[in-house]
Design a protein around this motif. Structure first.
Motif, PDB file in Angstrom:
ATOM      1  N   LEU A 175       2.589   3.537  -9.946  1.00 41.33           N
ATOM      2  CA  LEU A 175       3.354   2.295 -10.150  1.00 41.33           C
ATOM      3  C   LEU A 175       4.064   1.880  -8.866  1.00 41.33           C
ATOM      4  O   LEU A 175       4.127   0.688  -8.534  1.00 41.33           O
ATOM      5  CB  LEU A 175       4.352   2.461 -11.288  1.00 41.33           C
ATOM      6  CG  LEU A 175       3.752   2.524 -12.691  1.00 41.33           C
ATOM      7  CD1 LEU A 175       4.822   2.902 -13.715  1.00 41.33           C
ATOM      8  CD2 LEU A 175       3.112   1.192 -13.060  1.00 41.33           C
ATOM      9  N   LEU A 176       4.605   2.842  -8.149  1.00 40.71           N
ATOM     10  CA  LEU A 176       5.248   2.534  -6.866  1.00 40.71           C
ATOM     11  C   LEU A 176       4.223   1.999  -5.874  1.00 40.71           C
ATOM     12  O   LEU A 176       4.458   0.988  -5.210  1.00 40.71           O
ATOM     13  CB  LEU A 176       5.933   3.781  -6.299  1.00 40.71           C
ATOM     14  CG  LEU A 176       7.105   4.327  -7.094  1.00 40.71           C
ATOM     15  CD1 LEU A 176       7.540   5.673  -6.542  1.00 40.71           C
ATOM     16  CD2 LEU A 176       8.268   3.354  -7.098  1.00 40.71           C
ATOM     17  N   ARG A 177       3.087   2.667  -5.795  1.00 42.20           N
ATOM     18  CA  ARG A 177       2.023   2.233  -4.884  1.00 42.20           C
ATOM     19  C   ARG A 177       1.562   0.815  -5.246  1.00 42.20           C
ATOM     20  O   ARG A 177       1.389  -0.035  -4.376  1.00 42.20           O
ATOM     21  CB  ARG A 177       0.854   3.210  -4.938  1.00 42.20           C
ATOM     22  CG  ARG A 177      -0.256   2.912  -3.937  1.00 42.20           C
ATOM     23  CD  ARG A 177      -1.405   3.903  -4.047  1.00 42.20           C
ATOM     24  NE  ARG A 177      -1.001   5.289  -4.028  1.00 42.20           N
ATOM     25  CZ  ARG A 177      -0.746   5.994  -2.921  1.00 42.20           C
ATOM     26  NH1 ARG A 177      -0.862   5.415  -1.750  1.00 42.20           N
ATOM     27  NH2 ARG A 177      -0.393   7.268  -3.004  1.00 42.20           N
ATOM     28  N   ASP A 178       1.382   0.556  -6.530  1.00 42.70           N
ATOM     29  CA  ASP A 178       0.954  -0.777  -6.976  1.00 42.70           C
ATOM     30  C   ASP A 178       1.969  -1.848  -6.599  1.00 42.70           C
ATOM     31  O   ASP A 178       1.593  -2.959  -6.210  1.00 42.70           O
ATOM     32  CB  ASP A 178       0.723  -0.794  -8.482  1.00 42.70           C
ATOM     33  CG  ASP A 178      -0.494   0.002  -8.921  1.00 42.70           C
ATOM     34  OD1 ASP A 178      -1.306   0.412  -8.053  1.00 42.70           O
ATOM     35  OD2 ASP A 178      -0.621   0.247 -10.136  1.00 42.70           O
ATOM     36  N   ALA A 179       3.251  -1.531  -6.720  1.00 44.38           N
ATOM     37  CA  ALA A 179       4.299  -2.499  -6.358  1.00 44.38           C
ATOM     38  C   ALA A 179       4.238  -2.842  -4.879  1.00 44.38           C
ATOM     39  O   ALA A 179       4.438  -4.003  -4.491  1.00 44.38           O
ATOM     40  CB  ALA A 179       5.675  -1.939  -6.718  1.00 44.38           C
ATOM     41  N   LEU A 180       3.958  -1.853  -4.061  1.00 45.44           N
ATOM     42  CA  LEU A 180       3.883  -2.083  -2.616  1.00 45.44           C
ATOM     43  C   LEU A 180       2.599  -2.805  -2.226  1.00 45.44           C
ATOM     44  O   LEU A 180       2.632  -3.727  -1.405  1.00 45.44           O
ATOM     45  CB  LEU A 180       3.990  -0.749  -1.868  1.00 45.44           C
ATOM     46  CG  LEU A 180       5.284   0.032  -2.094  1.00 45.44           C
ATOM     47  CD1 LEU A 180       5.188   1.405  -1.444  1.00 45.44           C
ATOM     48  CD2 LEU A 180       6.493  -0.733  -1.585  1.00 45.44           C
ATOM     49  N   THR A 181       1.483  -2.422  -2.817  1.00 37.08           N
ATOM     50  CA  THR A 181       0.221  -3.077  -2.464  1.00 37.08           C
ATOM     51  C   THR A 181       0.140  -4.501  -3.001  1.00 37.08           C
ATOM     52  O   THR A 181      -0.571  -5.331  -2.433  1.00 37.08           O
ATOM     53  CB  THR A 181      -1.004  -2.254  -2.924  1.00 37.08           C
ATOM     54  OG1 THR A 181      -0.917  -2.035  -4.316  1.00 37.08           O
ATOM     55  CG2 THR A 181      -1.087  -0.930  -2.187  1.00 37.08           C
ATOM     56  N   ALA A 182       0.891  -4.799  -4.043  1.00 38.29           N
ATOM     57  CA  ALA A 182       0.943  -6.185  -4.524  1.00 38.29           C
ATOM     58  C   ALA A 182       1.514  -7.096  -3.446  1.00 38.29           C
ATOM     59  O   ALA A 182       1.154  -8.269  -3.354  1.00 38.29           O
ATOM     60  CB  ALA A 182       1.788  -6.275  -5.796  1.00 38.29           C
ATOM     61  N   VAL A 183       2.382  -6.555  -2.623  1.00 38.73           N
ATOM     62  CA  VAL A 183       3.010  -7.320  -1.543  1.00 38.73           C
ATOM     63  C   VAL A 183       2.168  -7.271  -0.280  1.00 38.73           C
ATOM     64  O   VAL A 183       1.943  -8.288   0.364  1.00 38.73           O
ATOM     65  CB  VAL A 183       4.435  -6.768  -1.290  1.00 38.73           C
ATOM     66  CG1 VAL A 183       5.023  -7.317  -0.016  1.00 38.73           C
ATOM     67  CG2 VAL A 183       5.327  -7.072  -2.475  1.00 38.73           C
ATOM     68  N   ALA A 241       8.947  -4.663  -4.882  1.00 39.49           N
ATOM     69  CA  ALA A 241       8.560  -3.887  -3.699  1.00 39.49           C
ATOM     70  C   ALA A 241       9.783  -3.277  -3.020  1.00 39.49           C
ATOM     71  O   ALA A 241       9.742  -2.121  -2.578  1.00 39.49           O
ATOM     72  CB  ALA A 241       7.783  -4.765  -2.724  1.00 39.49           C
ATOM     73  N   VAL A 242      10.874  -4.017  -2.948  1.00 42.36           N
ATOM     74  CA  VAL A 242      12.107  -3.490  -2.357  1.00 42.36           C
ATOM     75  C   VAL A 242      12.624  -2.313  -3.186  1.00 42.36           C
ATOM     76  O   VAL A 242      13.023  -1.279  -2.646  1.00 42.36           O
ATOM     77  CB  VAL A 242      13.177  -4.593  -2.222  1.00 42.36           C
ATOM     78  CG1 VAL A 242      14.535  -4.007  -1.866  1.00 42.36           C
ATOM     79  CG2 VAL A 242      12.741  -5.620  -1.177  1.00 42.36           C
ATOM     80  N   ALA A 243      12.602  -2.454  -4.497  1.00 44.56           N
ATOM     81  CA  ALA A 243      13.050  -1.366  -5.374  1.00 44.56           C
ATOM     82  C   ALA A 243      12.162  -0.132  -5.190  1.00 44.56           C
ATOM     83  O   ALA A 243      12.665   0.996  -5.097  1.00 44.56           O
ATOM     84  CB  ALA A 243      13.038  -1.828  -6.832  1.00 44.56           C
ATOM     85  N   ALA A 244      10.857  -0.329  -5.116  1.00 45.33           N
ATOM     86  CA  ALA A 244       9.937   0.789  -4.895  1.00 45.33           C
ATOM     87  C   ALA A 244      10.219   1.451  -3.553  1.00 45.33           C
ATOM     88  O   ALA A 244      10.262   2.690  -3.453  1.00 45.33           O
ATOM     89  CB  ALA A 244       8.492   0.296  -4.963  1.00 45.33           C
TER      90      ALA A 244
END
Length: 138
Positions: A32-40, A57-60
């Motif tokens: 989930l963290l990786r997905d949040a970052l790659t979405a950006v 992404a900031v939260a991740a």
């Protein structure tokens, strides 16, 4: 986006992300963290970055930085309650790239903070987070 303070989890979207992490099985939280970052980071250089995606992404990135030397623990009640497993070191560089995208010219989040008159404080928090992650990434 409802925002009540300057912290990385002090908005509705990031707080919801904390709840999503808590609801996920422990083995899925890193993804989930990786997905949040790659979405950006997966958006093109000319594409406009939505504020909600940027806030997640900031939260991740804050959660990843918390596991780095010099990183601050995420102690807000709006972050996840459940502990995260030790995270893969390569997430650190991905988080740096995501933060660079979040503060870029084609991103809504800096505009929102500028409209609120708190862009300097917000940017300082992002810079601090980025420095911890960049040092840890090597």
């Amino acid at each position: 986006m409802g925002t009540w303070d300057i912290g990385h989890f002090d908005n509705d979207t990031a707080a919801d992300f904390g709840g999503t992490l808590d609801d996920a099985p422990p083995g899925k939280r890193e993804a989930l963290l990786r997905d949040a970052l790659t979405a950006v980071t997966g958006t093109g250089p000319g594409e406009y970055l939505d504020g909600d995606e940027a806030a997640v992404a900031v939260a991740a990135a804050a959660l990843i930085a918390a596991q780095c030397p010099g990183g601050k623990p995420v102690t807000t009640p709006y972050g996840p309650d459940e502990p995260l497993p030790p995270l893969a070191p390569e997430l650190r560089a991905l988080a740096v790239s995501a933060l660079d995208r979040v503060v870029g010219a084609e991103s809504e989040l800096p505009e929102l903070w500028a409209d609120a008159g708190a862009d300097g404080l917000w940017a300082a928090g992002i810079t601090e987070l980025r420095e911890v992650l960049a040092r840890a990434a090597g």
